[in-house]
Scaffold this active site. Structure first.
Site, PDB file in Angstrom:
ATOM      1  N   GLU A  89      -4.169  -2.390   5.860  1.00  0.00           N
ATOM      2  CA  GLU A  89      -3.702  -1.523   7.025  1.00  0.00           C
ATOM      3  C   GLU A  89      -4.835  -1.427   8.055  1.00  0.00           C
ATOM      4  OE1 GLU A  89      -1.876   1.964   5.827  1.00  0.00           O
ATOM      5  OE2 GLU A  89      -1.741   2.761   8.022  1.00  0.00           O
ATOM      6  N   ARG A 134       6.609  -1.375  11.879  1.00  0.00           N
ATOM      7  CA  ARG A 134       6.317  -2.259  10.323  1.00  0.00           C
ATOM      8  C   ARG A 134       7.831  -1.875   9.663  1.00  0.00           C
ATOM      9  NH1 ARG A 134       5.623  -0.588   5.364  1.00  0.00           N
ATOM     10  NH2 ARG A 134       4.532   1.239   5.765  1.00  0.00           N
ATOM     11  N   ARG A 147      12.682   1.805  10.972  1.00  0.00           N
ATOM     12  CA  ARG A 147      12.171   3.424  10.973  1.00  0.00           C
ATOM     13  C   ARG A 147      11.980   3.893  12.371  1.00  0.00           C
ATOM     14  NH1 ARG A 147       7.578   2.465   6.597  1.00  0.00           N
ATOM     15  NH2 ARG A 147       8.822   2.273   4.848  1.00  0.00           N
ATOM     16  N   GLY A 158      -8.370  -4.144  -0.709  1.00  0.00           N
ATOM     17  CA  GLY A 158      -9.791  -4.282  -0.991  1.00  0.00           C
ATOM     18  C   GLY A 158      -9.903  -4.693  -2.393  1.00  0.00           C
ATOM     19  N   HIS A 200       2.804   8.093   9.583  1.00  0.00           N
ATOM     20  CA  HIS A 200       2.810   7.434   8.507  1.00  0.00           C
ATOM     21  C   HIS A 200       2.028   6.356   8.187  1.00  0.00           C
ATOM     22  CE1 HIS A 200       4.550   6.035   4.551  1.00  0.00           C
ATOM     23  NE2 HIS A 200       5.006   4.995   5.307  1.00  0.00           N
TER      24      HIS A 200
HETATM   25  C1  LIG Z   1       3.307   8.223   1.420  1.00  0.00           C
HETATM   26  C2  LIG Z   1       3.193   6.686   1.533  1.00  0.00           C
HETATM   27  C3  LIG Z   1       4.295   5.730   0.976  1.00  0.00           C
HETATM   28  C4  LIG Z   1       4.095   4.442   1.098  1.00  0.00           C
HETATM   29  N1  LIG Z   1       4.956   3.632   0.797  1.00  0.00           N
HETATM   30  C5  LIG Z   1       4.882   2.584   0.923  1.00  0.00           C
HETATM   31  C6  LIG Z   1       6.016   1.524   0.263  1.00  0.00           C
HETATM   32  O1  LIG Z   1       6.853   1.899  -0.445  1.00  0.00           O
HETATM   33  N2  LIG Z   1       5.817   0.147   0.463  1.00  0.00           N
HETATM   34  C7  LIG Z   1       4.823  -0.285   1.545  1.00  0.00           C
HETATM   35  O2  LIG Z   1       4.869  -1.592   1.601  1.00  0.00           O
HETATM   36  N3  LIG Z   1       3.961   0.361   2.133  1.00  0.00           N
HETATM   37  C8  LIG Z   1       4.133   1.727   1.580  1.00  0.00           C
HETATM   38  N4  LIG Z   1       3.138   2.661   2.394  1.00  0.00           N
HETATM   39  C9  LIG Z   1       2.026   1.998   3.297  1.00  0.00           C
HETATM   40  C10 LIG Z   1       0.820   1.352   2.255  1.00  0.00           C
HETATM   41  O3  LIG Z   1       0.801   2.506   1.186  1.00  0.00           O
HETATM   42  C11 LIG Z   1      -0.345   1.294   2.979  1.00  0.00           C
HETATM   43  O4  LIG Z   1      -0.388   0.598   4.070  1.00  0.00           O
HETATM   44  C12 LIG Z   1      -1.360   0.250   2.032  1.00  0.00           C
HETATM   45  O5  LIG Z   1      -1.226   1.127   0.715  1.00  0.00           O
HETATM   46  C13 LIG Z   1      -2.697   0.759   2.580  1.00  0.00           C
HETATM   47  O6  LIG Z   1      -3.702  -0.169   1.673  1.00  0.00           O
HETATM   48  P1  LIG Z   1      -5.045  -0.637   2.026  1.00  0.00           P
HETATM   49  O7  LIG Z   1      -5.666  -1.232   0.898  1.00  0.00           O
HETATM   50  O8  LIG Z   1      -5.096  -1.391   3.478  1.00  0.00           O
HETATM   51  O9  LIG Z   1      -5.746   0.935   2.446  1.00  0.00           O
HETATM   52  P2  LIG Z   1      -5.997   2.287   1.325  1.00  0.00           P
HETATM   53  O10 LIG Z   1      -5.112   2.348   0.148  1.00  0.00           O
HETATM   54  O11 LIG Z   1      -5.893   3.284   2.217  1.00  0.00           O
HETATM   55  O12 LIG Z   1      -7.415   2.093   0.848  1.00  0.00           O
HETATM   56  C14 LIG Z   1      -8.567   2.183   1.459  1.00  0.00           C
HETATM   57  C15 LIG Z   1      -9.645   2.218   0.619  1.00  0.00           C
HETATM   58  O13 LIG Z   1     -10.842   2.177   1.544  1.00  0.00           O
HETATM   59  C16 LIG Z   1     -11.897   2.945   1.182  1.00  0.00           C
HETATM   60  N5  LIG Z   1     -12.477   3.703   2.451  1.00  0.00           N
HETATM   61  C17 LIG Z   1     -12.052   3.772   3.803  1.00  0.00           C
HETATM   62  N6  LIG Z   1     -12.968   4.298   4.665  1.00  0.00           N
HETATM   63  C18 LIG Z   1     -14.292   3.926   3.758  1.00  0.00           C
HETATM   64  C19 LIG Z   1     -15.409   4.033   4.324  1.00  0.00           C
HETATM   65  N7  LIG Z   1     -15.665   4.555   5.350  1.00  0.00           N
HETATM   66  N8  LIG Z   1     -16.411   3.952   3.327  1.00  0.00           N
HETATM   67  C20 LIG Z   1     -16.109   3.618   2.022  1.00  0.00           C
HETATM   68  N9  LIG Z   1     -14.856   3.216   1.664  1.00  0.00           N
HETATM   69  C21 LIG Z   1     -13.781   3.548   2.672  1.00  0.00           C
HETATM   70  C22 LIG Z   1     -11.105   4.200   0.516  1.00  0.00           C
HETATM   71  O14 LIG Z   1     -11.930   5.018  -0.513  1.00  0.00           O
HETATM   72  C23 LIG Z   1      -9.994   3.350  -0.236  1.00  0.00           C
HETATM   73  O15 LIG Z   1     -10.546   2.784  -1.459  1.00  0.00           O
HETATM   74  C24 LIG Z   1       2.980   3.856   2.169  1.00  0.00           C
HETATM   75  C25 LIG Z   1       2.447   4.902   2.712  1.00  0.00           C
HETATM   76  C26 LIG Z   1       2.236   6.315   2.441  1.00  0.00           C
HETATM   77  C27 LIG Z   1       1.659   6.842   3.359  1.00  0.00           C
END
Ligand SMILES: Cc1cc2nc3c(=O)[nH]c(=O)nc-3n(C[C@H](O)[C@H](O)[C@H](O)COP(=O)(O)OP(=O)(O)OC[C@H]3O[C@@H](n4cnc5c(N)ncnc54)[C@H](O)[C@@H]3O)c2cc1C
Length: 636
Positions: A424, A434, A329, A44, A400
């Site tokens: 995601e 993945r 994994r 985002g 995860h």
């Molecule tokens: C512990 C951990 C370690 C990881 N390590 C790795 C790694 O080393 N390498 C890798 O490739 N991946 C890794 N992953 C996976 C990766 O971190 C995530 O898939 C990725 O960061 C998701 O990013 P995103 O921007 O899609 O969502 P997110 O980072 O989850 O962001 C979601 C955003 O949406 C907002 N939001 C959600 N719902 C609403 C709503 N209803 N209204 C308003 N706002 C909302 C939240 O406030 C947030 O800002 C890891 C995951 C975990 C759990």
């Protein structure tokens, strides 16, 4: 109904052809368009910053109080890119192939190729932003390996890669906020999507501080709201991560892709008590140097140091000699479960396997190991009280990541015109499993490169009538949101939201977790509606609607998990094959590996909401494998 809009041409040319054919918006006209981006995690924040930089009016929403709290900050291990800095045989084609194969041939080839192609640009973008990737002594960017591949293509910043990448994206976002092109709406939770004349034209949010509901109108809506692993209650995700945004969009008509494809990560700290509400990941990068083993003897009670080499079973190394500890994994998780089920697990509950660094420390020296993984060892010590430099870590698989999510076409648009989904939250490019370090790559590919090309094309090629929040659709949607909140507050029963969530999580973990069976899934499908019925009859939400109320926030999110969990089990029951993270006990090879059924299941399942208490309808997007021929996955 499903039009994936895959561009013509050879796979190497599709994204170029698409970009060439897409329409552009003249710079002077961009400021006339408004775009809502929900989510300020990696996907985002990258999308909002880039669209802002292009000149659009962007409104970015997050339930957090700053983008820096998005769950992305937790990502540890790294981000993949086919830069081939190691000169070890990597290429765009190889990353593409590894990802298709790693996902067990259940992803769309064209999207995966684009992801591999863009992966190089992501690293350039992040380095230009100043992301402090690890470097070798001479100053060149360092790389390491992750599971399921035989090259070193993972860029990292110690065990804090997500944090550093998010700070880069946040900086870019802040710059646009300062110019006035992006307006941030903090502590605002999306509770519904507003559809006007069949197109997504806005959202309804709840201000988490005052409890007031607000409507926001725009020309296009982008969801980048993360994954839904918290359906399991216990997961490695941030406690607040939830499915509400995508689920409410689903209820408005966006099809849900492959909901049962979830990832159980093999290296997490085992559960230590029934009162725990969170599980902690130990990055997969640790499997570069850590060796996984269990005692050969069942119910062994000697300490690890007292078990001699010849009484240890390095089961990944012996079963999968080519990939060893770096199998993907799904394979590592299933094998850990199997040895624990045999009674060879370690730790207080027998639900753990060792991840041992003794050899690595001997070979590389303590300081090198500390430099590479120091913060992970610190986390481990703080949680378990054990020093992993001296005794092996204990690890066990935990929920995860979710490969499932809203179905999107090649442009990342859902089945609701004008509703785009990135990161995601979409059903993504990872198929049924993945590969490590590929989620950050996908989130940033979507945010920095794909959405900033496809959203403008939509704006340039669509005639959009002016709308504002006094439109009937906004008033009606807001009223529905208010009714739902009032209903939750009015139940006044005896059980807390958390108690329902915990029970739901256990049902889903037991029946739709690491292994699934026909009878288990039918059992879950009988129990979930009963639990949902009790939820709406016996829930107790403390406090009122128009105030800061975390009990209400949870209840709202859990009401959606209760519906999503049923769809996950429906999808898992329908897919009688095993593939990737979806392991159907009835569908195994002779040596216990996942057995796919390509003749019947080489498709993406996209489910349509038909109404409360109505069965979902399935739509199928057939998957063709022209460039990576279908084959049985083997890591032996
Ligand atoms: C512990 C951990 C370690 C990881 N390590 C790795 C790694 O080393 N390498 C890798 O490739 N991946 C890794 N992953 C996976 C990766 O971190 C995530 O898939 C990725 O960061 C998701 O990013 P995103 O921007 O899609 O969502 P997110 O980072 O989850 O962001 C979601 C955003 O949406 C907002 N939001 C959600 N719902 C609403 C709503 N209803 N209204 C308003 N706002 C909302 C939240 O406030 C947030 O800002 C890891 C995951 C975990 C759990």
């Amino acid at each position: 109904m499903l039009e994936a809009r895959i561009p013509s041409g050879r796979i190497e040319q599709k994204w170029d052809n698409c970009r060439y054919e897409m329409k552009l918006v003249n710079p002077a006209n961009r400021r006339k368009h408004s775009i809502i981006v929900v989510g300020a995690g990696l996907a985002g924040a990258a999308a909002a910053a880039t669209l802002g930089q292009q000149g659009y009016h962007v409104h970015c929403f997050s339930y957090h109080d700053t983008p820096r709290r998005a769950h992305s900050i937790a990502a540890q291990g790294g981000i993949n890119s086919a830069k081939n800095y190691r000169n070890d045989g990597d290429s765009v084609m190889r990353l593409f192939k590894d990802t298709v194969k790693g996902g067990d041939f259940r992803a769309r080839e064209a999207n995966v190729y684009r992801l591999a192609e863009i992966s190089g640009n992501i690293i350039d973008q992040c380095v230009a932003q100043g992301v402090p990737f690890a470097r070798e002594y001479g100053g060149l960017l360092d790389n390491r390996s992750f599971g399921g591949v035989q090259v070193e293509r993972t860029f990292y910043a110690r065990g804090q890669t997500g944090q550093q990448l998010l700070l880069g994206a946040y900086q870019a976002l802040e710059e646009q906020i300062a110019t006035g092109r992006v307006k941030m709406h903090f502590r605002s939770e999306l509770l519904d999507v507003v559809i006007v004349n069949g197109r997504a034209r806005g959202i309804v949010t709840r201000d988490l501080v005052t409890g007031q509901l607000h409507c926001h109108a725009a020309d296009v809506v982008v969801l980048a709201t993360g994954g839904y692993s918290n359906v399991f209650y216990l997961s490695t995700n941030a406690k607040a991560s939830n499915c509400t945004a995508i689920w409410r969009a689903h209820r408005r008509g966006a099809l849900f892709g492959n909901p049962c494809f979830t990832q159980i990560h093999p290296t997490c700290i085992p559960l230590s008590s029934d009162h725990q509400s969170k599980l902690t990941l130990m990055s997969e990068s640790l499997r570069n140097d850590g060796r996984v083993w269990v005692p050969k003897k069942k119910r062994e009670n000697r300490a690890a140091k007292d078990i001699p080499e010849n009484e240890r079973d390095y089961y990944l190394e012996s079963r999968y000699p080519s990939f060893g500890n770096l199998v993907p994994r799904d394979v590592a998780s299933r094998n850990a479960k199997e040895v624990c089920d045999e009674g060879r697990g370690v730790g207080p509950h027998g639900q753990g396997v060792y991840l041992d660094f003794a050899d690595a420390i001997h070979r590389l020296g303590l300081e090198t190991v500390r430099e590479k993984y120091g913060n992970l060892f610190d986390i481990y010590q703080r949680i378990t009280g054990e020093d992993a430099y001296k005794v092996p870590m204990r690890i066990y698989p935990a929920p995860h990541y979710t490969m499932g999510g809203l179905w999107v076409d090649y442009h990342l648009m859902s089945t609701i015109p004008g509703l785009f989904v990135g990161g995601e939250a979409n059903f993504s490019d990872h198929g049924a499993n993945r590969l490590g370090a590929s989620a950050l790559m996908q989130g940033l590919a979507d945010g920095y490169f794909v959405l900033p090309a496809t959203v403008p094309d939509y704006l340039a090629s669509t005639k959009l009538d002016p709308v504002n929040t006094s439109d009937r659709a906004f008033i009606a949607t807001k009223a529905e949101v208010k009714d739902r909140i009032n209903n939750l507050l009015a139940i006044n029963g005896n059980r807390s939201p958390d108690s329902f969530h915990r029970e739901l999580g256990k049902i889903v973990w037991d029946n739709c977790g690491m292994a699934r069976s026909d009878s288990g899934l039918r059992n879950a499908l009988a129990r979930i509606p009963e639990l949902r019925e009790e939820f709406w009859r016996n829930l107790r939400v403390l406090g009122a609607g128009e105030e800061l109320n975390q009990s209400l926030e949870k209840a709202n999110r859990i009401s959606d998990f209760l519906e999503l969990a049923e769809l996950m089990c429906t999808d898992a029951l329908d897919r009688t094959e095993s593939c990737g993270g979806h392991f159907r006990l009835e569908s195994q090879t002779a040596d216990g590996e996942a057995k796919r059924d390509d003749a019947n299941f080489a498709y993406t399942a996209a489910w349509e909401w038909k109404g409360t208490d109505q069965a979902h309808a399935i739509h199928k997007e057939p998957l063709a494998f022209e460039y990576v021929p279908l084959s049985q996955r083997s890591y032996k």
